[in-house]
Scaffold this motif. Structure first.
Motif, PDB file in Angstrom:
ATOM      1  N   VAL A   1       0.868  -1.181   0.000  1.00  0.00           N
ATOM      2  CA  VAL A   1       0.000   0.000   0.000  1.00  0.00           C
ATOM      3  C   VAL A   1       0.902   1.226   0.000  1.00  0.00           C
ATOM      4  O   VAL A   1       1.706   1.411   0.924  1.00  0.00           O
ATOM      5  CB  VAL A   1      -0.940   0.030   1.221  1.00  0.00           C
ATOM      6  N   GLU A   2       0.777   2.032  -1.057  1.00  0.00           N
ATOM      7  CA  GLU A   2       1.583   3.246  -1.185  1.00  0.00           C
ATOM      8  C   GLU A   2       3.074   2.933  -1.013  1.00  0.00           C
ATOM      9  O   GLU A   2       3.772   3.555  -0.220  1.00  0.00           O
ATOM     10  CB  GLU A   2       1.132   4.305  -0.172  1.00  0.00           C
ATOM     11  N   ARG A   3       3.511   1.908  -1.743  1.00  0.00           N
ATOM     12  CA  ARG A   3       4.924   1.508  -1.790  1.00  0.00           C
ATOM     13  C   ARG A   3       5.424   0.965  -0.456  1.00  0.00           C
ATOM     14  O   ARG A   3       6.623   0.796  -0.255  1.00  0.00           O
ATOM     15  CB  ARG A   3       5.814   2.667  -2.246  1.00  0.00           C
ATOM     16  N   ARG A   4       4.498   0.665   0.442  1.00  0.00           N
ATOM     17  CA  ARG A   4       4.883   0.051   1.722  1.00  0.00           C
ATOM     18  C   ARG A   4       4.445  -1.409   1.705  1.00  0.00           C
ATOM     19  O   ARG A   4       3.265  -1.720   1.612  1.00  0.00           O
ATOM     20  CB  ARG A   4       4.213   0.786   2.885  1.00  0.00           C
ATOM     21  N   VAL A   5       5.411  -2.302   1.786  1.00  0.00           N
ATOM     22  CA  VAL A   5       5.136  -3.733   1.703  1.00  0.00           C
ATOM     23  C   VAL A   5       4.462  -4.207   2.981  1.00  0.00           C
ATOM     24  O   VAL A   5       4.954  -3.976   4.095  1.00  0.00           O
ATOM     25  CB  VAL A   5       6.442  -4.523   1.464  1.00  0.00           C
TER      26      VAL A   5
END
Length: 235
Positions: free
Chosen positions: A20-24
């Motif tokens: 989500v939003e480049r957060r794994v």
């Protein structure tokens, strides 16, 4: 994360990263269930004279390699688009191989068309694949492939035997006619007897061989799970 992805792929799984939003946030790994008879199919193909068994798949190379090791394939090539499968078969043919392609989907259609023999898995195959293939196995059973090869070999042997019966009968009758020892009635009787022999010999193909009957019994309790990774090439 990369180490975990590599480990999952090496075990035959397809990893998918959830972010989500480049957060794994995590990983989801899915895996095609290899059919219990897949390795047996590869062994029986070799027993029938097939020298090279190759898997062609659009999945990642690490996943396809892991599956290839489990089923005993000689080569496993992953990351292929439809044109990639086509090129792989063309390469085998350029090397002098006679190739039989087994597929069940639309993506397999170009390869089925260019192969020397296209085989579609009819039970799970798409309509396009069925139309393109030379042979359609109407039962979703991988062991039907080596069984079809055995049937083809038996059919060829019976055809050759029947041709010899016909040629020898004609030769004997002609010799008898020119020698004056064969009458019209005797010639007709011998000819009709040879026709009966040919018919009875051909009817032997209706019988299942003991090995085929044993395989059918063994399959009664097997669970057939859709794989979609088995691609077999006959040398």
């Amino acid at each position: 994360m990369e180490a975990v992805i590599d480990d999952l792929a090496a075990r035959g799984m397809t990893p998918m990263v959830v972010a989500v939003e480049r957060r794994v946030l995590g990983l989801i790994a899915v895996m095609d269930q290899i059919r219990p008879v897949a390795a047996q199919m590869a062994r029986e193909l070799r027993e029938e004279g097939v020298d090279l068994v190759v898997i062609l798949s659009g999945d990642s190379q690490r996943v396809v390699s892991a599956v290839g090791e489990q089923v005993g394939a000689d080569q496993a090539i992953g990351g292929l688009m439809p044109e990639g499968k086509l090129e792989a078969i063309a390469d085998l043919q350029a090397r002098g191989y006679t190739v039989a392609m087994v597929g069940d989907g639309v993506n397999d259609t170009p390869a089925l068309a260019v192969a020397n023999v296209g085989v579609a898995m009819g039970a799970a195959g798409s309509a396009v694949a069925l139309e393109t293939a030379d042979i359609a196995l109407m039962v979703d059973d991988l062991l039907k492939l080596p069984q079809a090869i055995r049937l083809a070999k038996r059919t060829r042997r019976v055809m050759v035997q029947n041709m010899w019966v016909a040629f020898l009968t004609v030769a004997v009758l002609l010799a008898g006619v020119f020698g004056g020892t064969v009458t019209m009635a005797l010639g007709m009787a011998v000819h009709e007897a040879s026709v009966l022999v040919v018919i009875l010999n051909a009817m032997r193909l209706l019988r299942n061989r003991p090995t085929d009957r044993a395989q059918n019994r063994n399959l009664d309790g097997c669970e057939h799970t859709d794989v979609g990774l088995q691609r077999v090439h006959q040398l």
